[in-house]
Design a protein around this motif. Sequence first.
Motif, short mmCIF file in Angstrom:
data_model
loop_
_atom_site.label_atom_id
_atom_site.label_comp_id
_atom_site.label_asym_id
_atom_site.label_seq_id
_atom_site.Cartn_x
_atom_site.Cartn_y
_atom_site.Cartn_z
N LEU A 51 83.28 54.94 68.26
CA LEU A 51 83.28 56.31 68.78
C LEU A 51 83.83 56.36 70.20
N ARG A 52 83.44 55.41 71.02
CA ARG A 52 83.97 55.37 72.39
C ARG A 52 85.48 55.21 72.37
N GLY A 53 85.99 54.45 71.41
CA GLY A 53 87.43 54.29 71.28
C GLY A 53 88.14 55.60 71.02
N LEU A 54 87.51 56.49 70.26
CA LEU A 54 88.11 57.79 70.00
C LEU A 54 88.14 58.66 71.26
N ILE A 55 87.14 58.53 72.09
CA ILE A 55 87.09 59.31 73.33
C ILE A 55 88.19 58.85 74.29
N ALA A 56 88.42 57.55 74.32
CA ALA A 56 89.35 56.96 75.30
C ALA A 56 90.80 56.93 74.83
N ARG A 57 91.08 57.37 73.62
CA ARG A 57 92.43 57.25 73.07
C ARG A 57 93.42 58.19 73.73
N ASP A 58 94.56 58.29 73.11
CA ASP A 58 95.72 59.00 73.67
C ASP A 58 95.68 60.51 73.55
N GLY A 59 94.63 61.07 73.01
CA GLY A 59 94.54 62.52 72.86
C GLY A 59 94.94 63.01 71.49
N PHE A 60 95.58 62.17 70.68
CA PHE A 60 95.92 62.56 69.32
C PHE A 60 94.66 62.50 68.46
N GLU A 61 94.03 61.32 68.39
CA GLU A 61 92.78 61.20 67.65
C GLU A 61 91.68 61.90 68.45
N ALA A 62 90.67 62.36 67.73
CA ALA A 62 89.62 63.13 68.41
C ALA A 62 88.31 63.05 67.66
N ALA A 63 87.25 63.35 68.38
CA ALA A 63 85.92 63.49 67.81
C ALA A 63 85.32 64.76 68.38
N VAL A 64 84.75 65.58 67.50
CA VAL A 64 84.08 66.80 67.95
C VAL A 64 82.61 66.71 67.59
N VAL A 65 81.81 67.40 68.37
CA VAL A 65 80.36 67.37 68.21
C VAL A 65 79.82 68.80 68.17
N ALA A 66 78.88 69.02 67.27
CA ALA A 66 78.11 70.26 67.26
C ALA A 66 76.81 69.96 67.98
N SER A 67 76.50 70.76 69.00
CA SER A 67 75.28 70.55 69.78
C SER A 67 74.45 71.81 69.81
N LEU A 68 73.16 71.61 69.84
CA LEU A 68 72.21 72.71 69.95
C LEU A 68 71.24 72.34 71.05
N GLY A 69 71.19 73.15 72.08
CA GLY A 69 70.33 72.85 73.21
C GLY A 69 70.68 71.53 73.88
N GLY A 70 71.95 71.16 73.84
CA GLY A 70 72.40 69.93 74.48
C GLY A 70 72.25 68.68 73.64
N SER A 71 71.70 68.80 72.42
CA SER A 71 71.51 67.64 71.54
C SER A 71 72.48 67.70 70.37
N PRO A 72 73.21 66.62 70.11
CA PRO A 72 74.13 66.60 68.98
C PRO A 72 73.40 66.74 67.64
N ILE A 73 73.94 67.63 66.80
CA ILE A 73 73.39 67.82 65.45
C ILE A 73 74.44 67.55 64.38
N GLY A 74 75.66 67.25 64.80
CA GLY A 74 76.72 66.97 63.83
C GLY A 74 77.98 66.52 64.54
N SER A 75 78.89 65.97 63.73
CA SER A 75 80.13 65.47 64.29
C SER A 75 81.20 65.37 63.20
N CYS A 76 82.45 65.34 63.62
CA CYS A 76 83.57 65.15 62.72
C CYS A 76 84.69 64.49 63.51
N LEU A 77 85.51 63.68 62.81
CA LEU A 77 86.56 62.90 63.46
C LEU A 77 87.94 63.27 62.92
N PHE A 78 88.94 63.08 63.77
CA PHE A 78 90.35 63.20 63.41
C PHE A 78 90.98 61.86 63.78
N VAL A 79 91.42 61.11 62.75
CA VAL A 79 91.90 59.75 62.97
C VAL A 79 93.23 59.51 62.25
#
Length: 151
Positions: free
Chosen positions: A39-67
């Motif tokens: 997951l850290r690798g997706l954050i640090a990549r070139d901007g093409f790949e991505a990870a998004v997070v659904a948060s409620l009250g600041g806590s992650p409740i879901g996620s999806c990736l683009f790879v």
Amino acid sequence: MQPTIEAMTERDVEAVAKLRLAAFFEGTGRTLAEDIVGLRGLIARDGFEAAVVASLGGSPIGSCLFVRNEIDPAHELTPWLAGLVVDEGYRRRGVGTALVRAIEAHAASAGVDRLYLYTWQARPFYEALGWTAAEAFEQEGEPMLLMSRAL
């Protein structure tokens, strides 16, 4: 209260990795540390790949990736929507749909005209969002379905 959908940041990584381990990797030997590195690798990549997070009250409740790459070597296609996960207590509330739409929007903004994913059990969910079945096959003895969506 509606969840926010944003790009994954370092503060989200461990909680998202725990959601992913429970949903996808139980009994596989994959460790929390291994998923965190990925997951850290997706954050640090070139901007093409991505990870998004659904948060409620600041806590992650879901996620999806683009790879770029998904299950190898099943298909030589790219890019992929992957790893959609929503905490069990928040399912059937539109969180998964919002995460998929966020990845589709990211892919379209990156110039992608077709996106792929693998699923079996979630076929009706993705079909309702406009995805189409392309090919059924077996992956490690389990049924799998390749789906795609034009953006």
